[in-house]
Design an enzyme around this catalytic site. Structure first.
Site, PDB file in Angstrom:
ATOM      1  N   ARG A  28       0.822  -1.222   0.000  1.00 11.40           N
ATOM      2  CA  ARG A  28       0.000   0.000   0.000  1.00 11.40           C
ATOM      3  C   ARG A  28       0.852   1.266   0.000  1.00 11.40           C
ATOM      4  NH1 ARG A  28      -5.441  -0.487   1.899  1.00 11.40           N
ATOM      5  NH2 ARG A  28      -6.182  -2.451   1.060  1.00 11.40           N
ATOM      6  N   ARG A  32      -3.326   6.767   1.392  1.00  9.26           N
ATOM      7  CA  ARG A  32      -3.848   7.978   2.024  1.00  9.26           C
ATOM      8  C   ARG A  32      -2.859   8.690   2.940  1.00  9.26           C
ATOM      9  NH1 ARG A  32      -9.118   5.295   4.239  1.00  9.26           N
ATOM     10  NH2 ARG A  32      -7.550   3.652   4.326  1.00  9.26           N
ATOM     11  N   ARG A  41      -6.557  12.073  -5.317  1.00  9.28           N
ATOM     12  CA  ARG A  41      -7.787  11.389  -4.954  1.00  9.28           C
ATOM     13  C   ARG A  41      -8.965  12.358  -4.763  1.00  9.28           C
ATOM     14  NH1 ARG A  41     -11.662   9.471  -3.059  1.00  9.28           N
ATOM     15  NH2 ARG A  41     -11.940   7.740  -1.618  1.00  9.28           N
ATOM     16  N   ASP A  77      -6.939  -2.206  -7.252  1.00  8.29           N
ATOM     17  CA  ASP A  77      -7.457  -2.910  -6.087  1.00  8.29           C
ATOM     18  C   ASP A  77      -7.783  -4.348  -6.470  1.00  8.29           C
ATOM     19  OD1 ASP A  77      -8.365  -2.091  -3.194  1.00  8.29           O
ATOM     20  OD2 ASP A  77      -9.738  -3.619  -3.918  1.00  8.29           O
ATOM     21  N   TYR A 154     -14.790 -11.695   0.179  1.00  7.88           N
ATOM     22  CA  TYR A 154     -15.489 -10.423  -0.050  1.00  7.88           C
ATOM     23  C   TYR A 154     -16.827 -10.644  -0.733  1.00  7.88           C
ATOM     24  CZ  TYR A 154     -11.727  -7.439   1.547  1.00  7.88           C
ATOM     25  OH  TYR A 154     -10.802  -6.813   2.333  1.00  7.88           O
TER      26      TYR A 154
HETATM   27  O1  CP3 Z   1       0.109  -1.521  -2.586  1.00 13.29           O
HETATM   28  C1  CP3 Z   1      -0.230  -0.562  -3.311  1.00 13.29           C
HETATM   29  O2  CP3 Z   1       0.133   0.629  -3.112  1.00 13.29           O
HETATM   30  C2  CP3 Z   1      -1.084  -0.839  -4.541  1.00 13.29           C
HETATM   31  C3  CP3 Z   1      -2.470  -0.565  -4.403  1.00 13.29           C
HETATM   32  C4  CP3 Z   1      -3.364  -1.501  -3.627  1.00 13.29           C
HETATM   33  C5  CP3 Z   1      -4.570  -1.035  -3.029  1.00 13.29           C
HETATM   34  N1  CP3 Z   1      -5.261  -2.108  -2.550  1.00 13.29           N
HETATM   35  C6  CP3 Z   1      -4.977   0.378  -2.980  1.00 13.29           C
HETATM   36  C7  CP3 Z   1      -6.063   0.798  -2.073  1.00 13.29           C
HETATM   37  C8  CP3 Z   1      -3.318  -2.879  -3.430  1.00 13.29           C
HETATM   38  C9  CP3 Z   1      -2.220  -3.874  -3.807  1.00 13.29           C
HETATM   39  C10 CP3 Z   1      -4.521  -3.256  -2.761  1.00 13.29           C
HETATM   40  C11 CP3 Z   1      -4.857  -4.657  -2.440  1.00 13.29           C
HETATM   41  C12 CP3 Z   1      -6.009  -4.916  -1.565  1.00 13.29           C
HETATM   42  N2  CP3 Z   1      -7.231  -4.309  -1.580  1.00 13.29           N
HETATM   43  C13 CP3 Z   1      -6.057  -5.956  -0.597  1.00 13.29           C
HETATM   44  C14 CP3 Z   1      -4.945  -6.927  -0.299  1.00 13.29           C
HETATM   45  C15 CP3 Z   1      -3.896  -6.306   0.538  1.00 13.29           C
HETATM   46  C16 CP3 Z   1      -4.306  -6.030   1.954  1.00 13.29           C
HETATM   47  O3  CP3 Z   1      -4.248  -4.844   2.335  1.00 13.29           O
HETATM   48  O4  CP3 Z   1      -4.678  -6.957   2.666  1.00 13.29           O
HETATM   49  C17 CP3 Z   1      -7.327  -5.911   0.002  1.00 13.29           C
HETATM   50  C18 CP3 Z   1      -7.820  -6.816   1.105  1.00 13.29           C
HETATM   51  C19 CP3 Z   1      -8.063  -4.883  -0.639  1.00 13.29           C
HETATM   52  C20 CP3 Z   1      -9.467  -4.476  -0.397  1.00 13.29           C
HETATM   53  C21 CP3 Z   1      -9.547  -3.078   0.093  1.00 13.29           C
HETATM   54  N3  CP3 Z   1      -9.383  -1.960  -0.698  1.00 13.29           N
HETATM   55  C22 CP3 Z   1      -9.832  -2.633   1.409  1.00 13.29           C
HETATM   56  C23 CP3 Z   1     -10.053  -3.537   2.598  1.00 13.29           C
HETATM   57  C24 CP3 Z   1      -9.840  -1.231   1.373  1.00 13.29           C
HETATM   58  C25 CP3 Z   1     -10.246  -0.304   2.494  1.00 13.29           C
HETATM   59  C26 CP3 Z   1      -9.213  -0.165   3.519  1.00 13.29           C
HETATM   60  C27 CP3 Z   1      -8.363   1.027   3.242  1.00 13.29           C
HETATM   61  O5  CP3 Z   1      -7.138   0.939   3.427  1.00 13.29           O
HETATM   62  O6  CP3 Z   1      -8.938   2.060   2.863  1.00 13.29           O
HETATM   63  C28 CP3 Z   1      -9.515  -0.830   0.064  1.00 13.29           C
HETATM   64  C29 CP3 Z   1      -9.356   0.560  -0.438  1.00 13.29           C
HETATM   65  C30 CP3 Z   1      -8.006   0.923  -0.951  1.00 13.29           C
HETATM   66  N4  CP3 Z   1      -7.220   0.129  -1.735  1.00 13.29           N
HETATM   67  C31 CP3 Z   1      -7.348   2.175  -0.762  1.00 13.29           C
HETATM   68  C32 CP3 Z   1      -6.137   2.098  -1.462  1.00 13.29           C
HETATM   69  C33 CP3 Z   1      -5.111   3.186  -1.610  1.00 13.29           C
HETATM   70  C34 CP3 Z   1      -7.891   3.382  -0.010  1.00 13.29           C
HETATM   71  C35 CP3 Z   1      -8.909   4.026  -0.883  1.00 13.29           C
HETATM   72  C36 CP3 Z   1      -9.085   5.507  -0.673  1.00 13.29           C
HETATM   73  O7  CP3 Z   1      -8.340   6.301  -1.287  1.00 13.29           O
HETATM   74  O8  CP3 Z   1     -10.019   5.880   0.043  1.00 13.29           O
END
Ligand code: CP3
Length: 352
Positions: A28, A32, A41, A77, A154
């Site tokens: 990640r 944010r 964003r 994502d 999910y």
């Molecule tokens: O690693 C990176 O920088 C690449 C981008 C990336 C995102 N999600 C961006 C994201 C990657 C590789 C993911 C994978 C992902 N997404 C996983 C597996 C990795 C892990 O963290 O366990 C999972 C379970 C998800 C599902 C997901 N997407 C969740 C649970 C959430 C909400 C939690 C959170 O951190 O906000 C997201 C949203 C998300 N995915 C954001 C980002 C940058 C935040 C979105 C925003 O800008 O509001």
């Protein structure tokens, strides 16, 4: 095509080659916690960002330019291809992702499609090409997908839950329905990752984030075979692969059987134990506790020093966190972490 990379430490470590220092990237890493990400964003939704190649490419490049990490990971994502399977997907600021019409019955599973990746998610391939243009071979680009069990979690839960009781109830009451869902997810992921490989990613990571909720016995039935099938199907592209599970401690030997080049370990397991449990033919990625970036610089330095010591002399080591970086992380601490791994423990501390 990877030979022209200016920094190929990450790819060499994935292949188990001894490197002059461990490469580092951060799960990640574009998120944010970065004001520059918030600025991109601000004018769109999270899914809108994922679906606009110019914006996704800009987000992908931020941690390369701001932190100097050794690999880029595509900004997207794991749920993007699930939406393409025919499920409405929503992201809310506080609750994270949700599916208002979750998969609960065999008829729901039968109604899902295995989407054509190019016509449904071609924006991902376009983002990959755009990222590689802007990277200009500075560092490799990691593609990724969710593993079938985590995607199914999910799809069945419909939202983030604590005990995964809906998907596990399906596992214990209607296992053939869950297997049918996992098969569709597997076919979707193979086609989706193939598109990423053809668009130019240099490696890929499979996120089986929630498989750590399974016993070894159920992991071997409901998660492992599907990940193994993906790794085998992708073999022809010759790309290094990483398998991540959050809470992998009880599953390490099982995970190895998936055949990925690298196993990603979270902070709960000491890497000195992990390296004993995994032979040197499997690379190791990990395993700093993301919360340590919220502490003091001197404790962070001790933590990094401890991990480097635990992995001393072990080829095939990639420094990373045990899970994604937290939104409240100071950028100065993320940058200090990268400096500690790249320049050594005497790297200058940010002001405490
Ligand atoms: O690693 C990176 O920088 C690449 C981008 C990336 C995102 N999600 C961006 C994201 C990657 C590789 C993911 C994978 C992902 N997404 C996983 C597996 C990795 C892990 O963290 O366990 C999972 C379970 C998800 C599902 C997901 N997407 C969740 C649970 C959430 C909400 C939690 C959170 O951190 O906000 C997201 C949203 C998300 N995915 C954001 C980002 C940058 C935040 C979105 C925003 O800008 O509001």
């Amino acid at each position: 095509m990877t030979t022209a990379l200016k920094n190929d430490l990450f790819l060499r470590a994935c292949r188990g080659v001894r490197t002059e220092r461990p490469p580092i990237w951060i799960m990640r890493q574009a998120g944010r916690y970065m004001p520059e990400y918030q600025a991109i964003r601000k004018n769109t939704t999270f899914l809108g960002l994922c679906k606009t190649p110019d914006l996704a490419a800009r987000a992908t490049l931020l941690p390369i330019d701001i932190l100097g990490v050794d690999a880029a990971i595509l900004f997207s994502d794991i749920l993007v291809p699930v939406e393409a399977m025919g499920l409405d997907l929503m992201f809310s600021e506080h609750k994270g992702p949700s599916f208002p019409n979750p998969v609960r019955t065999r008829a729901d599973v039968d109604g899902l499609e295995v989407p054509d990746p190019v016509s449904k998610t071609g924006f991902v391939a376009e983002a990959i090409r755009e990222v590689n243009r802007r990277l200009a071979s500075r560092v490799p680009l990691i593609g990724f997908a969710g593993a079938p069990f985590t995607l199914a979690t999910y799809m069945v839960e419909g939202e983030i839950t604590k005990d995964f009781s809906r998907v596990k109830r399906m596992m214990f009451s209607e296992p053939e329905t869950l297997h049918a869902l996992l098969e569709k997810a597997t076919d979707t992921v193979i086609r989706y990752l193939s598109m990423q490989a053809e668009a130019g990613v240099h490696a890929y990571q499979i996120f089986d984030t929630w498989a750590g909720s399974l016993s070894s016995f159920h992991y071997r039935s409901f998660a492992l075979p599907y990940v193994r099938k993906i790794v085998q199907a992708m073999r022809g592209y010759g790309l290094p692969s990483i398998l991540y599970v959050n809470g992998s401690c009880a599953l390490l030997e099982d995970m190895k059987e998936a055949g990925a080049d690298v196993v990603s370990v979270d902070w709960r397991l000491s890497l000195s134990v992990a390296r004993k449990r995994l032979s040197e033919s499997t690379g190791i990625q990990g395993n700093l506790d993301p919360v340590s970036l919220l502490g003091t610089p001197s404790v962070l330095k001790d933590e990094v020093g401890r991990i480097l010591k635990e992995m001393e002399g072990r080829p095939g080591f990639i420094f990373n966190l045990g899970h994604g970086i937290l939104p409240e992380t100071p950028v100065s601490m993320a940058r200090y972490l990268v400096r500690l791994v790249q320049d050594g423990l005497s790297a200058p501390q940010p002001v405490e």
